[in-house]
Design an enzyme around this catalytic site. Structure first.
Site, PDB file in Angstrom:
ATOM      1  N   TYR A 158       0.792  -1.225   0.000  1.00 41.89           N
ATOM      2  CA  TYR A 158       0.000   0.000   0.000  1.00 41.89           C
ATOM      3  C   TYR A 158       0.826   1.279   0.000  1.00 41.89           C
ATOM      4  O   TYR A 158       0.317   2.332  -0.295  1.00 41.89           O
ATOM      5  CB  TYR A 158      -0.968   0.006   1.174  1.00 41.89           C
ATOM      6  CG  TYR A 158      -1.988  -1.084   1.056  1.00 41.89           C
ATOM      7  CD1 TYR A 158      -2.867  -1.091  -0.028  1.00 41.89           C
ATOM      8  CD2 TYR A 158      -2.064  -2.116   1.976  1.00 41.89           C
ATOM      9  CE1 TYR A 158      -3.797  -2.095  -0.184  1.00 41.89           C
ATOM     10  CE2 TYR A 158      -2.990  -3.126   1.829  1.00 41.89           C
ATOM     11  CZ  TYR A 158      -3.855  -3.115   0.759  1.00 41.89           C
ATOM     12  OH  TYR A 158      -4.774  -4.112   0.610  1.00 41.89           O
ATOM     13  N   HIS A 208      -5.753   3.151  -0.095  1.00 39.90           N
ATOM     14  CA  HIS A 208      -5.679   2.826   1.333  1.00 39.90           C
ATOM     15  C   HIS A 208      -5.548   4.085   2.175  1.00 39.90           C
ATOM     16  O   HIS A 208      -4.802   4.099   3.160  1.00 39.90           O
ATOM     17  CB  HIS A 208      -4.509   1.862   1.605  1.00 39.90           C
ATOM     18  CG  HIS A 208      -4.895   0.660   2.392  1.00 39.90           C
ATOM     19  ND1 HIS A 208      -4.595   0.514   3.719  1.00 39.90           N
ATOM     20  CD2 HIS A 208      -5.583  -0.443   2.046  1.00 39.90           C
ATOM     21  CE1 HIS A 208      -5.063  -0.637   4.149  1.00 39.90           C
ATOM     22  NE2 HIS A 208      -5.670  -1.236   3.163  1.00 39.90           N
TER      23      HIS A 208
HETATM   24 MG    MG Z   1      -9.011  -1.958   0.543  1.00 38.40          MG
END
Ligand code: MG
Length: 400
Positions: A158, A208
């Site tokens: 992320y 995210h």
């Molecule tokens: Mg997600």
């Protein structure tokens, strides 16, 4: 005929993969009749366990299993203070187990109780990651060979590469990332993937909630040319007021909601048509009952569903996602985590995915059971989460 009542409520904790799963089993006064629900809040599983064992179980014993709505409404306010991920997850396990029982009593799959199927199977998307764009392309191509048509592309998880080198002297430990570098690197990666895979494959990406709102808007705008199927969690729940500005700037489809725990969080986004997909973690909002309501509300406003579905949802939770997916006229896509064989052995009836579609098994209820003896062989481990101890390059704490 006397009512069938709740005789016992049991919490089953197990960790067949990296994630700690919480499954609730409601045992009824009818011999052999029980239901299963998902209460998985993997990072705080002890708290959910205690909420069920010490607060909800005494409240539930003796109640009529048929009265799902009444039980849900009362359970949510019985502690006076309501919502929050611990209580919502605890109630979700009860709620799903009662839907499972109702299906078994009716001898029907839960999607029949919701109104019947709008489709035979649910389209799923899977996650392709990689250290660089070439590796992401390679992993995505492997999925395409298996029949997947919707692929979420990330690079280095992320946050991109950890920005540890930029830390000041004496900076604390943590999961470092550089949001500005992330934007540059992801744009290059997504362009490379689009060029390599062509226009037919549907691409998704998950920010995210890691960018400043204005950077998220710039990123979504720059992504417009690559025609994503959707961009996920572009903003943090605390920043949802920025969706209006984001919406005004580009047509990149937006999916939001896996951290939501209260209907106030999705109500405005739906009413003002500021997103295209709602994607709550169903157990974190309290189960199938509130998810059904959210799906109906979204449908009225032309917004589709994309329920959260990684490995921190148990197979019972994935089955609940699937039954909603099969019924919802406004179903969009289902996230899928590709469980290993052990999970299928532990949870007989766990939904199967073939050529990019997830299929139900047509057994009554959710159609999923649990081998408790096998589950007991994989006890949950206690550990402090590391990946959520996120920091910016100068050491500032950041949202994960
Ligand atoms: Mg997600």
């Amino acid at each position: 005929m006397p009512a069938i009542t709740i005789k016992d409520v049991r919490v089953i904790l197990t960790q067949p993969t990296g994630q700690r799963l919480v499954v609730v089993k409601i045992i009824t006064s009818e011999p052999g009749l029980y239901g299963l629900g998902c209460s998985t809040f993997t990072q705080r599983f002890h708290a959910v366990h205690a909420a069920i064992e010490h607060h909800l179980k005494p409240f539930l014993i003796g109640r009529d299993v048929q009265r799902i709505e009444d039980i849900w409404q009362q359970a949510m306010v019985n502690g006076y203070w309501r919502n929050g991920p611990v209580l919502n997850n605890a109630i979700s396990g009860i709620d799903m187990a009662l839907w499972d029982i109702k299906g078994k009593l009716a001898n029907m799959p839960v999607y029949q109780l919701l109104g019947g199927k709008c489709r035979e199977a649910a389209s799923v998307y899977v996650h392709a990651d990689g250290r660089d764009a070439a590796e992401v392309v390679e992993n995505a191509q492997r999925f395409i060979e298996q029949g997947y048509r919707f692929i979420r592309v990330q690079m280095g998880g992320y946050g991109g590469k950890h920005a540890r080198d930029l830390r000041p002297e004496g900076a604390l430990e943590g999961a470092y990332y550089d949001p500005r570098a992330y934007v540059r690197n992801m744009l290059n990666m997504i362009e490379a993937v689009r060029v390599a895979l062509g226009d037919e494959i549907e691409l998704l990406h998950d920010i995210h909630e890691r960018l400043q709102p204005i950077d998220a808007i710039g990123f979504a705008k720059a992504l417009e040319q690559f025609k994503l199927f959707f961009l996920e969690d572009a903003l943090a729940p605390e920043d949802i007021d920025w969706f209006e500005r984001l919406r005004a700037q580009c047509t990149t489809p937006l999916a939001m909601g896996e951290l939501f725990v209260n209907s106030l969080e999705w109500r405005t986004l739906i009413e003002r048509r500021l997103i295209d997909f709602i994607r709550m973690h169903i157990s974190a909002i309290g189960g199938v009952t509130p998810a059904r309501n959210a799906a109906i509300m979204a449908q009225i406003y032309g917004i589709r569903t994309a329920w959260h579905g990684p490995a921190d949802v148990s197979p019972v939770g994935h089955a609940a996602n699937l039954h909603l997916d099969l019924w919802s006229p406004n179903f969009g896509i289902q996230e899928w985590c590709r469980f290993p064989e052990l999970v299928y052995e532990m949870f007989p009836g766990c939904p199967e995915v073939r050529s990019g579609y997830m299929y139900p098994n047509d057994k009554p209820g959710f159609g999923v059971d649990i081998d408790e003896a096998l589950a007991a062989k994989y006890p949950c481990t206690d550990e402090v989460e590391q990946w959520t101890q996120t920091r910016l390059p100068d050491g500032t704490p950041a949202r994960p």
